[in-house]
Design a protein around this motif. Sequence first.
Motif, PDB file in Angstrom:
ATOM      1  N   ASP A  35       0.823  -1.212   0.000  1.00 45.70           N
ATOM      2  CA  ASP A  35       0.000   0.000   0.000  1.00 45.70           C
ATOM      3  C   ASP A  35       0.855   1.259   0.000  1.00 45.70           C
ATOM      4  OD1 ASP A  35      -2.300  -1.441  -0.071  1.00 45.70           O
ATOM      5  OD2 ASP A  35      -2.879  -1.106   2.015  1.00 45.70           O
ATOM      6  N   SER A  36       1.954   1.233   0.750  1.00 40.96           N
ATOM      7  CA  SER A  36       2.816   2.417   0.809  1.00 40.96           C
ATOM      8  C   SER A  36       3.563   2.641  -0.501  1.00 40.96           C
ATOM      9  CB  SER A  36       3.815   2.281   1.963  1.00 40.96           C
ATOM     10  OG  SER A  36       4.691   1.177   1.743  1.00 40.96           O
ATOM     11  N   LEU A  37       3.879   1.558  -1.215  1.00 43.11           N
ATOM     12  CA  LEU A  37       4.588   1.683  -2.487  1.00 43.11           C
ATOM     13  C   LEU A  37       3.657   2.062  -3.634  1.00 43.11           C
ATOM     14  CD1 LEU A  37       6.955  -1.437  -2.264  1.00 43.11           C
ATOM     15  CD2 LEU A  37       7.636   0.968  -2.139  1.00 43.11           C
ATOM     16  N   HIS A  38       2.380   1.692  -3.515  1.00 45.40           N
ATOM     17  CA  HIS A  38       1.429   1.932  -4.610  1.00 45.40           C
ATOM     18  C   HIS A  38       0.169   2.601  -4.057  1.00 45.40           C
ATOM     19  CE1 HIS A  38       4.013  -0.669  -7.033  1.00 45.40           C
ATOM     20  NE2 HIS A  38       3.951  -1.566  -6.060  1.00 45.40           N
ATOM     21  N   PRO A  39       0.268   3.861  -3.655  1.00 46.87           N
ATOM     22  CA  PRO A  39      -0.896   4.545  -3.063  1.00 46.87           C
ATOM     23  C   PRO A  39      -2.064   4.705  -4.033  1.00 46.87           C
ATOM     24  CG  PRO A  39       0.909   6.087  -3.468  1.00 46.87           C
ATOM     25  CD  PRO A  39       1.459   4.718  -3.693  1.00 46.87           C
ATOM     26  N   ASP A  40      -1.778   4.843  -5.338  1.00 46.69           N
ATOM     27  CA  ASP A  40      -2.865   4.982  -6.306  1.00 46.69           C
ATOM     28  C   ASP A  40      -3.727   3.729  -6.350  1.00 46.69           C
ATOM     29  OD1 ASP A  40      -2.008   7.494  -6.955  1.00 46.69           O
ATOM     30  OD2 ASP A  40      -0.872   6.880  -8.722  1.00 46.69           O
ATOM     31  N   PHE A  41      -3.083   2.564  -6.258  1.00 42.21           N
ATOM     32  CA  PHE A  41      -3.819   1.302  -6.271  1.00 42.21           C
ATOM     33  C   PHE A  41      -4.622   1.137  -4.984  1.00 42.21           C
ATOM     34  CE2 PHE A  41      -4.385  -3.196  -5.470  1.00 42.21           C
ATOM     35  CZ  PHE A  41      -4.690  -3.730  -6.710  1.00 42.21           C
ATOM     36  N   SER A  42      -4.007   1.425  -3.853  1.00 44.44           N
ATOM     37  CA  SER A  42      -4.655   1.176  -2.559  1.00 44.44           C
ATOM     38  C   SER A  42      -5.731   2.203  -2.234  1.00 44.44           C
ATOM     39  CB  SER A  42      -3.606   1.171  -1.441  1.00 44.44           C
ATOM     40  OG  SER A  42      -2.921   2.409  -1.389  1.00 44.44           O
ATOM     41  N   ARG A  43      -5.786   3.287  -2.995  1.00 46.72           N
ATOM     42  CA  ARG A  43      -6.780   4.331  -2.709  1.00 46.72           C
ATOM     43  C   ARG A  43      -8.207   3.821  -2.912  1.00 46.72           C
ATOM     44  NH1 ARG A  43      -4.583   8.092  -5.755  1.00 46.72           N
ATOM     45  NH2 ARG A  43      -3.145   8.685  -4.083  1.00 46.72           N
ATOM     46  N   ASP A  44      -8.402   2.932  -3.865  1.00 52.91           N
ATOM     47  CA  ASP A  44      -9.736   2.368  -4.107  1.00 52.91           C
ATOM     48  C   ASP A  44      -9.784   0.953  -3.540  1.00 52.91           C
ATOM     49  OD1 ASP A  44     -12.177   1.464  -5.019  1.00 52.91           O
ATOM     50  OD2 ASP A  44     -11.939   2.274  -7.040  1.00 52.91           O
ATOM     51  N   PRO A  45     -10.541   0.719  -2.469  1.00 53.49           N
ATOM     52  CA  PRO A  45     -10.567  -0.616  -1.851  1.00 53.49           C
ATOM     53  C   PRO A  45     -11.161  -1.693  -2.750  1.00 53.49           C
ATOM     54  CG  PRO A  45     -12.268   0.777  -0.904  1.00 53.49           C
ATOM     55  CD  PRO A  45     -11.429   1.664  -1.780  1.00 53.49           C
ATOM     56  N   ARG A  46     -11.793  -1.309  -3.850  1.00 56.54           N
ATOM     57  CA  ARG A  46     -12.379  -2.304  -4.750  1.00 56.54           C
ATOM     58  C   ARG A  46     -11.334  -2.967  -5.633  1.00 56.54           C
ATOM     59  NH1 ARG A  46     -17.017   1.597  -7.080  1.00 56.54           N
ATOM     60  NH2 ARG A  46     -15.135   2.899  -7.239  1.00 56.54           N
ATOM     61  N   THR A  92      -0.207 -14.261 -16.823  1.00 60.27           N
ATOM     62  CA  THR A  92       0.682 -13.113 -16.648  1.00 60.27           C
ATOM     63  C   THR A  92       0.245 -11.941 -17.518  1.00 60.27           C
ATOM     64  OG1 THR A  92       2.530 -14.616 -16.166  1.00 60.27           O
ATOM     65  CG2 THR A  92       3.085 -12.356 -16.760  1.00 60.27           C
ATOM     66  N   ALA A  93      -0.158 -12.231 -18.745  1.00 57.96           N
ATOM     67  CA  ALA A  93      -0.597 -11.168 -19.654  1.00 57.96           C
ATOM     68  C   ALA A  93      -1.846 -10.471 -19.116  1.00 57.96           C
ATOM     69  CB  ALA A  93      -0.857 -11.742 -21.049  1.00 57.96           C
ATOM     70  N   GLU A  94      -2.796 -11.263 -18.600  1.00 57.42           N
ATOM     71  CA  GLU A  94      -4.013 -10.655 -18.049  1.00 57.42           C
ATOM     72  C   GLU A  94      -3.715  -9.863 -16.782  1.00 57.42           C
ATOM     73  OE1 GLU A  94      -8.266 -12.083 -18.560  1.00 57.42           O
ATOM     74  OE2 GLU A  94      -7.173 -13.945 -18.185  1.00 57.42           O
ATOM     75  N   LEU A  95      -2.871 -10.405 -15.914  1.00 62.93           N
ATOM     76  CA  LEU A  95      -2.510  -9.688 -14.691  1.00 62.93           C
ATOM     77  C   LEU A  95      -1.806  -8.375 -15.006  1.00 62.93           C
ATOM     78  CD1 LEU A  95      -1.281 -12.637 -12.431  1.00 62.93           C
ATOM     79  CD2 LEU A  95      -3.274 -11.181 -12.015  1.00 62.93           C
ATOM     80  N   LYS A  96      -0.943  -8.389 -16.009  1.00 63.94           N
ATOM     81  CA  LYS A  96      -0.252  -7.168 -16.411  1.00 63.94           C
ATOM     82  C   LYS A  96      -1.239  -6.127 -16.906  1.00 63.94           C
ATOM     83  CE  LYS A  96       3.598  -5.544 -19.278  1.00 63.94           C
ATOM     84  NZ  LYS A  96       4.620  -5.933 -20.291  1.00 63.94           N
ATOM     85  N   GLU A  97      -2.217  -6.575 -17.695  1.00 65.07           N
ATOM     86  CA  GLU A  97      -3.228  -5.642 -18.203  1.00 65.07           C
ATOM     87  C   GLU A  97      -4.082  -5.082 -17.068  1.00 65.07           C
ATOM     88  OE1 GLU A  97      -7.065  -5.670 -21.259  1.00 65.07           O
ATOM     89  OE2 GLU A  97      -5.633  -7.341 -21.261  1.00 65.07           O
ATOM     90  N   LEU A  98      -4.468  -5.950 -16.121  1.00 70.72           N
ATOM     91  CA  LEU A  98      -5.279  -5.492 -14.992  1.00 70.72           C
ATOM     92  C   LEU A  98      -4.503  -4.560 -14.071  1.00 70.72           C
ATOM     93  CD1 LEU A  98      -7.194  -8.773 -14.073  1.00 70.72           C
ATOM     94  CD2 LEU A  98      -8.194  -6.642 -14.915  1.00 70.72           C
ATOM     95  N   TRP A  99      -3.185  -4.724 -14.004  1.00 71.69           N
ATOM     96  CA  TRP A  99      -2.361  -3.850 -13.166  1.00 71.69           C
ATOM     97  C   TRP A  99      -2.144  -2.486 -13.828  1.00 71.69           C
ATOM     98  CZ3 TRP A  99      -0.626  -2.654  -8.622  1.00 71.69           C
ATOM     99  CH2 TRP A  99       0.505  -1.840  -8.489  1.00 71.69           C
ATOM    100  N   GLU A 100      -1.849  -2.497 -15.107  1.00 71.45           N
ATOM    101  CA  GLU A 100      -1.484  -1.245 -15.782  1.00 71.45           C
ATOM    102  C   GLU A 100      -2.698  -0.426 -16.208  1.00 71.45           C
ATOM    103  OE1 GLU A 100       0.964  -2.521 -18.980  1.00 71.45           O
ATOM    104  OE2 GLU A 100       2.755  -2.808 -17.729  1.00 71.45           O
ATOM    105  N   ALA A 101      -3.667  -1.071 -16.823  1.00 73.64           N
ATOM    106  CA  ALA A 101      -4.796  -0.326 -17.380  1.00 73.64           C
ATOM    107  C   ALA A 101      -6.096  -0.558 -16.621  1.00 73.64           C
ATOM    108  CB  ALA A 101      -4.985  -0.707 -18.858  1.00 73.64           C
ATOM    109  N   GLY A 102      -6.269  -1.729 -16.042  1.00 71.69           N
ATOM    110  CA  GLY A 102      -7.530  -2.052 -15.399  1.00 71.69           C
ATOM    111  C   GLY A 102      -8.608  -2.360 -16.424  1.00 71.69           C
TER     112      GLY A 102
END
Length: 516
Positions: free
Chosen positions: A307-318, A386-396
């Motif tokens: 959470d501390s390294l990726h505040p943008d991700f952790s900002r939305d609990p969903r 891995t490809a799907e996880l990368k897409e969900l991480w970068e673009a959602g």
Amino acid sequence: MDNGDKSWMNCLRWTEEYSHGVNNFLHKAFERASQGDEILCPCKKCVNRYWHYRNVVEEHLVVEGFVDNYTKWVFHGEGFYSRNAPDPINDDEDSNLRDDIDGLLHDTFRNMEGESAHEEVKREGLLSEDAKKFFKLLEEGKQELYPGCVTFTKLSFTIQLYLLKTLHGLSNVAFSDILALLKEAFPFSQLPESFNKARNMIKDLGLNYEKIHACPNDCMLFWKDNEKAENCSVCRSSRWKSVGNALTNAKSKIPAKVLRYFPLKPRPQRMFMCPETSVAMRWHDNERPNDGNIRHPADGEAWKDFDSLHPDFSRDPRNVRLGLSTDGFNPFRTMSISHSTWPVMLMNYNLSPWICMKSEYIMLSMIIPGPSSPGNDIDVYLQPLTAELKELWEAGIETYDAETNQTFRMRAALLWTVSDFLALAMVSGWSTIGKLACPTCNYDTCSQYLKHSHKMCYMGHRRFLPRDHPLRKDKKSFNGQEEHRPAPTPLSGVELFEELREFNNVYGKGKKKASG
């Protein structure tokens, strides 16, 4: 056969209540599921595999009792009224498959009845085409199988019929013929017309998977740029194998190895389509007790560091936090056959600890085929995930939230893997045998070879104790020496990245490698 009280099955087998229940069961079973004068025997010894006369079945049920968990009498006419029952298998498997389907549909159907017309119109403008198709299917699926039917809906009956096709190996043509016969016998029923129509219903529900051909030596997948290749680019093996027909002497080509992959993105999306599960996906942020005790992975250091390294991700609990787990098993239930199939599971850690590990919330990501373990080549099979996880991480991905009646961009992150020590070697790539077996100590592993037992021994664990711990000076109980060394420093992610930057791994178990 009705779904009446079956508590008598738990009574002592010499009681009058149990005897009366057995007689009633036999009467209904012979009326609706017999072949000649025999039915499948559901005792613990026969396990719905052998046909017997009434007196033999009655004796078995009194002496042996019913097979465990056989409370849905599907092989004896309950829910299905065909007298020609298919070749049976262990009903535990059938029950588990049905429970998985029920668990998948349970949260999706829940609370949909209470939506007003205004909310449905508002929601309709927010959904993607796939989500609209999904909701339309659910609305159609709530139709009665026939007027007045209280046991099945159109969707639930189609799913259970499709399960029986899969369990008993019915061909597509046979399945279509059965549907045609049922439509003729019950003209007012809402059954699909053919196998293709039934399969499309299953696909729209999101229960389908992709078949990806693989090199028989685990070198590569015939996927994306290599989708149309006929031979492996590493070992030159063909993607096909020939199978002969003993009757016609004709030969046909089938894939040598097939990866079954279940797409990830639609599955967390479905979690937000039901208001109740949408709220449950925020449990780690809104309802988790924050008193310093560790009750959930969100209380751990790894979660907090992330959470501390990726505040943008952790900002939305969903946004979804995932864990990956894998291990091999022998699907043939016998140790005399050496076969190892590897399922890969994903756990959803947004959910509370009492439901995140339940089977209906664990997502099967892929099934890596045997007969041998993929070993280090498991990375080859993890490429689609891995490809799907990368897409969900970068673009959602744009997702409809039924609780707020809004759409949001859902992202996902894989936080960790869960496995035993042997599977850890495959997933991480660090060998867990030999001199450097410890992935934490890495190159500073304290190991010693025992020449008489021909085994490795690891004696450096006292290094992790506090400096003033008395065991550090205990020579007699250990290797005859005091331990004053500090604990080894684990490699950081940056250090690991730098070490592997120039590393070029050639996957596969083939002997012949491609030149150049």
